[in-house]
Scaffold this active site. Structure first.
Site, PDB file in Angstrom:
ATOM      1  CG  HIS A   1      26.270 -18.309  19.697  1.00  0.00           C
ATOM      2  ND1 HIS A   1      26.803 -17.213  20.327  1.00  0.00           N
ATOM      3  CD2 HIS A   1      26.548 -18.157  18.375  1.00  0.00           C
ATOM      4  CE1 HIS A   1      27.390 -16.440  19.429  1.00  0.00           C
ATOM      5  NE2 HIS A   1      27.245 -16.994  18.242  1.00  0.00           N
TER       6      HIS A   1
ATOM      7  CG  ASN B   1      27.401 -13.140  17.086  1.00  0.00           C
ATOM      8  OD1 ASN B   1      27.897 -13.537  18.134  1.00  0.00           O
ATOM      9  ND2 ASN B   1      27.527 -13.804  15.943  1.00  0.00           N
TER      10      ASN B   1
ATOM     11  CB  CYS C   1      30.220 -18.466  18.885  1.00  0.00           C
ATOM     12  SG  CYS C   1      30.364 -17.130  17.716  1.00  0.00           S
TER      13      CYS C   1
HETATM   14  N1  ACO Z   1      21.631  -4.048   5.306  1.00  0.00           N
HETATM   15  C1  ACO Z   1      20.938  -4.137   4.149  1.00  0.00           C
HETATM   16  N2  ACO Z   1      21.148  -5.106   3.249  1.00  0.00           N
HETATM   17  C2  ACO Z   1      22.091  -6.026   3.519  1.00  0.00           C
HETATM   18  C3  ACO Z   1      22.841  -5.995   4.714  1.00  0.00           C
HETATM   19  C4  ACO Z   1      22.589  -4.944   5.608  1.00  0.00           C
HETATM   20  N3  ACO Z   1      23.234  -4.820   6.786  1.00  0.00           N
HETATM   21  N4  ACO Z   1      23.689  -7.050   4.718  1.00  0.00           N
HETATM   22  C5  ACO Z   1      23.490  -7.723   3.578  1.00  0.00           C
HETATM   23  N5  ACO Z   1      22.514  -7.105   2.851  1.00  0.00           N
HETATM   24  C6  ACO Z   1      21.989  -7.509   1.561  1.00  0.00           C
HETATM   25  C7  ACO Z   1      22.959  -8.336   0.756  1.00  0.00           C
HETATM   26  O1  ACO Z   1      23.890  -7.506   0.100  1.00  0.00           O
HETATM   27  C8  ACO Z   1      22.038  -9.052  -0.180  1.00  0.00           C
HETATM   28  O2  ACO Z   1      21.702  -8.188  -1.220  1.00  0.00           O
HETATM   29  P1  ACO Z   1      21.615  -8.721  -2.745  1.00  0.00           P
HETATM   30  O3  ACO Z   1      20.518  -9.758  -2.725  1.00  0.00           O
HETATM   31  O4  ACO Z   1      21.296  -7.497  -3.519  1.00  0.00           O
HETATM   32  O5  ACO Z   1      22.953  -9.318  -3.029  1.00  0.00           O
HETATM   33  C9  ACO Z   1      20.777  -9.284   0.651  1.00  0.00           C
HETATM   34  O6  ACO Z   1      20.867  -8.347   1.749  1.00  0.00           O
HETATM   35  C10 ACO Z   1      20.648 -10.684   1.222  1.00  0.00           C
HETATM   36  O7  ACO Z   1      21.907 -11.086   1.788  1.00  0.00           O
HETATM   37  P2  ACO Z   1      22.106 -12.480   2.466  1.00  0.00           P
HETATM   38  O8  ACO Z   1      23.543 -12.608   2.880  1.00  0.00           O
HETATM   39  O9  ACO Z   1      21.513 -13.546   1.614  1.00  0.00           O
HETATM   40  O10 ACO Z   1      21.195 -12.290   3.764  1.00  0.00           O
HETATM   41  P3  ACO Z   1      20.810 -13.365   4.851  1.00  0.00           P
HETATM   42  O11 ACO Z   1      19.358 -13.401   4.955  1.00  0.00           O
HETATM   43  O12 ACO Z   1      21.560 -14.661   4.675  1.00  0.00           O
HETATM   44  O13 ACO Z   1      21.370 -12.700   6.177  1.00  0.00           O
HETATM   45  C11 ACO Z   1      23.218 -12.863   7.717  1.00  0.00           C
HETATM   46  C12 ACO Z   1      22.757 -12.429   6.319  1.00  0.00           C
HETATM   47  C13 ACO Z   1      22.442 -12.041   8.747  1.00  0.00           C
HETATM   48  C14 ACO Z   1      24.698 -12.585   7.854  1.00  0.00           C
HETATM   49  C15 ACO Z   1      22.936 -14.366   7.937  1.00  0.00           C
HETATM   50  O14 ACO Z   1      23.412 -15.113   6.865  1.00  0.00           O
HETATM   51  C16 ACO Z   1      23.549 -14.899   9.214  1.00  0.00           C
HETATM   52  O15 ACO Z   1      23.128 -14.586  10.309  1.00  0.00           O
HETATM   53  N6  ACO Z   1      24.543 -15.799   9.113  1.00  0.00           N
HETATM   54  C17 ACO Z   1      25.170 -16.408  10.252  1.00  0.00           C
HETATM   55  C18 ACO Z   1      26.034 -15.504  11.081  1.00  0.00           C
HETATM   56  C19 ACO Z   1      26.583 -16.287  12.236  1.00  0.00           C
HETATM   57  O16 ACO Z   1      25.927 -17.128  12.785  1.00  0.00           O
HETATM   58  N7  ACO Z   1      27.824 -16.098  12.617  1.00  0.00           N
HETATM   59  C20 ACO Z   1      28.287 -17.078  13.582  1.00  0.00           C
HETATM   60  C21 ACO Z   1      29.113 -16.905  14.506  1.00  0.00           C
HETATM   61  S1  ACO Z   1      30.056 -15.445  14.674  1.00  0.00           S
HETATM   62  C22 ACO Z   1      31.589 -15.930  15.298  1.00  0.00           C
HETATM   63  O17 ACO Z   1      31.911 -17.053  15.394  1.00  0.00           O
HETATM   64  C23 ACO Z   1      32.532 -14.826  15.695  1.00  0.00           C
END
Ligand code: ACO
Length: 326
Positions: A253, A283, A112
């Site tokens: 980003h 993203n 990114c």
């Molecule tokens: N739909 C429904 N539920 C989901 C989904 C989905 N698509 N994805 C995850 N869940 C569930 C999980 O299974 C979990 O359920 P559980 O509590 O029963 O286990 C619950 O939702 C919460 O999951 P978390 O991972 O804690 O959710 P969070 O609020 O952290 O959001 C996310 C996840 C969106 C991935 C977030 O952590 C994020 O944005 N992280 C950073 C991503 C990023 O910045 N990437 C960077 C660069 S990319 C690159 O470099 C190529």
């Protein structure tokens, strides 16, 4: 004298994939994706379309908007984590499509942060006299490396490209005023594509185990992203001797609207001055900042002389921030 962005443009595939479309593929909902990420839709390449096609389209328009021709470009740098092929570079595949002759072209792999790393490299090339006009492109075909059974990643990413023609500023306080970049390879396995390189060449097992797709520890990435971008933003403001109140537009980003809000909050930049495109593109990694800049330019949100702040964070981990006069 800092290097400035003379022309900016983006290119996206025509296929729009909404959150409702993904509800039919994995156990997810528009409500979850919207509240947790801010994403409503993203674009996906069609079969037969390549990352380099988007590079070429965005680059050609950026050159035109800069009032230049392909013959004026000295170097092209493409930031991508999803190249057409491991080798040659996506930049090499795109070069003839843009009509760039035989100038040096290369890919950089900084996920990114690819565009902001590229901007800083272009600035150095221009300052050293090695180049006058550098095309810096961020481009991704992330739909090609998704695990379509993994709801925690496949809803997040999209395809697109953004290109900027970088050239010398007009005076001392023009263009790039301050920049910061860093990386921490100790955290590499928190966000990666395990197979496809030479460590794990393709086998039936690597395909069956989905090792050619994105693997991410989302929560860990989230925490590191906010911390690193906040620090990088502080560094560029200090370098330039400017304050948050002077920023006209923050173009970060676009990985997750919650990360953007947390970063803007900690950097004390109001959301009214923060430009968002994540709802329509998801993203797009290295492409997200130049695509956002292109949209802001087309909407008339950028005026000559505006102070623009950008910050990025991605796989590696890599991070960067830039402060520049538009
Ligand atoms: N739909 C429904 N539920 C989901 C989904 C989905 N698509 N994805 C995850 N869940 C569930 C999980 O299974 C979990 O359920 P559980 O509590 O029963 O286990 C619950 O939702 C919460 O999951 P978390 O991972 O804690 O959710 P969070 O609020 O952290 O959001 C996310 C996840 C969106 C991935 C977030 O952590 C994020 O944005 N992280 C950073 C991503 C990023 O910045 N990437 C960077 C660069 S990319 C690159 O470099 C190529």
């Amino acid at each position: 004298m800092g290097a400035r962005i003379l022309g900016i443009a983006s290119a996206v595939p025509s296929t729009v994939v909404t959150n409702h479309d993904l509800e039919r593929l994995v156990d997810t909902s528009d409500e979850w994706i919207t509240t947790r990420t801010g994403i409503k839709e993203r674009r996906h390449l069609k079969k037969g379309e390549d990352c380099s096609d988007m590079v070429a389209q965005a680059a050609s328009q950026a050159i035109e908007r800069a009032g230049l021709t392909p013959a004026d470009i000295d170097v092209m740098i493409v930031g991508t984590a999803t190249p057409d092929t491991v080798f040659p570079s996506t930049a090499c595949w795109a070069q003839p499509k843009v009509g760039l002759g035989t100038i040096p072209v290369l890919d950089i792999s900084a996920a990114c942060s690819g565009f902001l790393y590229g901007y800083q490299l272009a600035d150095s090339l221009i300052a050293s006299g090695r180049a006058r006009h550098v095309l810096v492109v961020g481009a991704e075909a992330l739909s090609r490396v998704m695990n379509w059974h993994d709801r925690t990643t496949c809803v997040l990413f999209g395809d697109g490209a953004g290109a900027a023609v970088i050239g010398p500023g007009d005076h001392e306080k023009d263009g790039l005023l301050a920049s910061s970049w860093g990386a921490d390879g100790r955290l590499a396995s928190l966000l990666w594509q395990p197979a496809g390189g030479t460590r794990h060449p393709a086998t039936e097992a690597t395909v069956a185990e989905q090792m050619h797709t994105v693997h991410m520890a989302g929560n860990e990435v989230f925490k590191h992203a906010v911390r690193a971008m906040k620090q990088a933003v502080g560094e560029v403001l200090e370098q330039a001797g400017l304050t948050n109140g002077e920023i006209d537009l923050f173009v970060p980003h676009q990985a997750n609207v919650r990360i953007i809000k947390a970063t803007a909050d900690r950097a004390r930049v109001p959301m009214e001055k923060t430009y968002l495109v994540i709802h329509k593109y998801g993203n797009v990694s290295a492409a997200s900042i130049p695509m956002a800049l292109a949209d802001a330019y087309e909407e008339g949100r950028l005026e000559r002389g505006d102070l623009v702040l950008s910050a990025s964070f991605g796989a590696g981990f890599t991070w960067a921030a830039t402060l520049y006069r538009w």
